[in-house]
Write an enzyme that holds these catalytic residues in place. Structure first.
Site, short mmCIF file in Angstrom:
data_model
loop_
_atom_site.label_atom_id
_atom_site.label_comp_id
_atom_site.label_asym_id
_atom_site.label_seq_id
_atom_site.Cartn_x
_atom_site.Cartn_y
_atom_site.Cartn_z
N ASP A 142 0.83 -1.20 0.00
CA ASP A 142 0.00 0.00 0.00
C ASP A 142 0.87 1.26 0.00
O ASP A 142 0.50 2.28 0.57
CB ASP A 142 -0.94 0.01 1.21
CG ASP A 142 -2.00 1.11 1.12
OD1 ASP A 142 -2.37 1.48 0.00
OD2 ASP A 142 -2.42 1.60 2.18
N ASP A 148 -3.75 -2.54 -5.69
CA ASP A 148 -3.69 -3.75 -4.88
C ASP A 148 -5.00 -4.53 -4.88
O ASP A 148 -5.00 -5.77 -4.92
CB ASP A 148 -3.25 -3.42 -3.46
CG ASP A 148 -4.06 -2.33 -2.80
OD1 ASP A 148 -4.96 -1.76 -3.46
OD2 ASP A 148 -3.81 -2.03 -1.62
N CYS A 221 -15.96 10.37 2.98
CA CYS A 221 -15.56 9.19 3.75
C CYS A 221 -14.89 9.60 5.06
O CYS A 221 -13.96 10.42 5.07
CB CYS A 221 -14.60 8.35 2.91
SG CYS A 221 -14.00 6.87 3.76
N CYS A 251 -18.54 0.20 7.60
CA CYS A 251 -18.92 -0.64 6.45
C CYS A 251 -18.42 -2.07 6.62
O CYS A 251 -19.01 -3.01 6.05
CB CYS A 251 -18.44 -0.03 5.14
SG CYS A 251 -16.65 0.05 4.94
#
Length: 392
Positions: A142, A148, A221, A251
């Site tokens: 990352d 990814d 977000c 989530c």
């Protein structure tokens, strides 16, 4: 003949990944990710990645072709590590002098980039001994331009959920790494799974950031707003943030694939000092200086938010919690913090807590405040109390 050699070689590579400690491993070809690249570029054009200056069309295009990153690339190895662990038990009531917030699961211990990097480096270093020849590799945790999740999807490690996370057979509490290599390995088939009609994550998102299946408006977000965001948190989204001061797990909390989540192999590394890291004392954070911040969060992803950003988030959380014990420390923050955004969010928090004493505090602060954006926050906080705003 080549195919016959690929199977045992691939099996040996996967066995090494398991031995190193990865929970899932999949293999795919080094073909470019054309479709996913186009989707990612559309997200950039639509403004959904605003606030992430490094996430550009050029970066997406470059990272979508593994050959750009490793000449001679033949295969991609997708590695997943499970970090799930239960929330630490809450005290029957926090100590009288503490008000606790919430930090996302992945950030409660050591920085996953560091945990992952050590494991991936070991895996890459041992590959030549397993295959019996030098191996060209390049890997990412990352930290680079590789897609990814697209790699994990095509390698059969998991599939894209409607929250855009990769969902796997062991849940979605996973972090992903990728190894590009010149080895010819047998690719895995993508999983034939979808979320079907389930939309629990979309319905549960506090800020309605999931605007369509797999489509996230980064600007809404909570993870972005509390970590990467270098501006103020929009007023209309502050209440939805609740007590979260770094990241958001909602989530994933509601996702059915996580109903039987098991303790992650990396749980110990990801949960160091888990009680305090999971539910930090918010007032003590507001009183921190840089030295205490570095010491308290040494080796933690939380440092990415910067101390001023974390204090901004803490002000929002304290305003949402509404505990009057926070008034003195919020007052000191409003009066004396050097960063205008922290002062402004402290004013908002005081307005949410309210009371006659708070009105006096806000009125006094307005008289001396020089920054127009902070003055505006103070006036709005006063208006919330149904008191007349003061003239300049």
């Amino acid at each position: 003949m080549i195919g016959a050699r690929m199977k045992p070689l691939t099996a040996a590579v996967k066995a090494l990944a398991t031995e190193v400690g990865f929970d899932l491993v999949g293999v795919t070809t080094a073909e470019p990710f054309v479709e996913r690249s186009e989707t990612a570029i559309d997200r950039v054009h639509d403004g959904f990645m605003d606030g992430l200056p490094w996430y550009t069309k050029e970066r997406v295009e470059h990272g979508s072709d593994p050959a750009n990153l490793l000449p001679g690339a033949r295969s991609l190895i997708s590695l997943a590590l499970n970090y799930w662990g239960p929330d630490p038990p809450r005290d029957e009531g926090p100590p009288r002098n503490q008000i606790r917030g919430r930090i996302a699961r992945y950030a409660r211990g050591e920085d996953y980039h560091e945990v992952f990097a050590r494991m991936v480096a070991e895996f890459a270093d041992r590959l030549p001994h397993v295959v019996g020849r030098p191996v060209a590799t390049r890997w990412y945790t990352d930290t680079g331009p590789m897609q990814d999740r697209a790699i994990a999807d095509r390698a059969g490690v998991g599939w894209f959920g409607k929250n855009s996370n990769i969902l796997t057979s062991i849940g979605s509490w996973v972090v992903l790494a990728q190894v590009i290599t010149d080895l010819d390995l047998e690719p895995d088939a993508p999983l034939k799974k979808t979320c079907g009609d389930c939309a629990l994550c979309m319905d549960a998102c506090p800020t309605s950031a999931i605007i369509g299946p797999g489509v996230i408006d980064n600007r809404r977000c909570i993870s972005y707003l509390t970590i990467e965001n270098r501006d103020g948190i929009p007023v209309e989204l502050r209440e939805a943030i609740g007590e979260r001061v770094f990241g958001c797990d909602v989530c994933q909390d509601v996702c059915p694939v996580n109903r039987k989540a098991e303790l992650g192999s990396a749980y110990s590394a990801f949960s160091r000092d888990r009680g305090e890291r999971a539910g930090p004392d918010l007032m003590s954070i507001l009183e921190m200086d840089e030295e205490k911040f570095r010491k308290r969060f040494r080796g933690s992803p939380v440092k990415r938010a910067k101390l001023w950003g974390l204090k901004r988030n803490v002000c929002v959380a304290l305003g949402n919690i509404g505990d009057t014990r926070a008034v003195p420390v919020l007052t000191q923050t409003l009066k004396g913090h050097l960063h205008h955004l922290v002062r402004g969010h402290a004013a908002w928090a005081l307005g949410r807590i309210g009371g006659a004493d708070v009105v006096s505090i806000l009125e006094a602060a307005l008289v001396v405040e020089k920054d127009q954006s902070v003055s505006s926050e103070i006036r709005s906080a006063l208006a919330v109390q149904a008191f007349p705003t003061l003239e300049e």
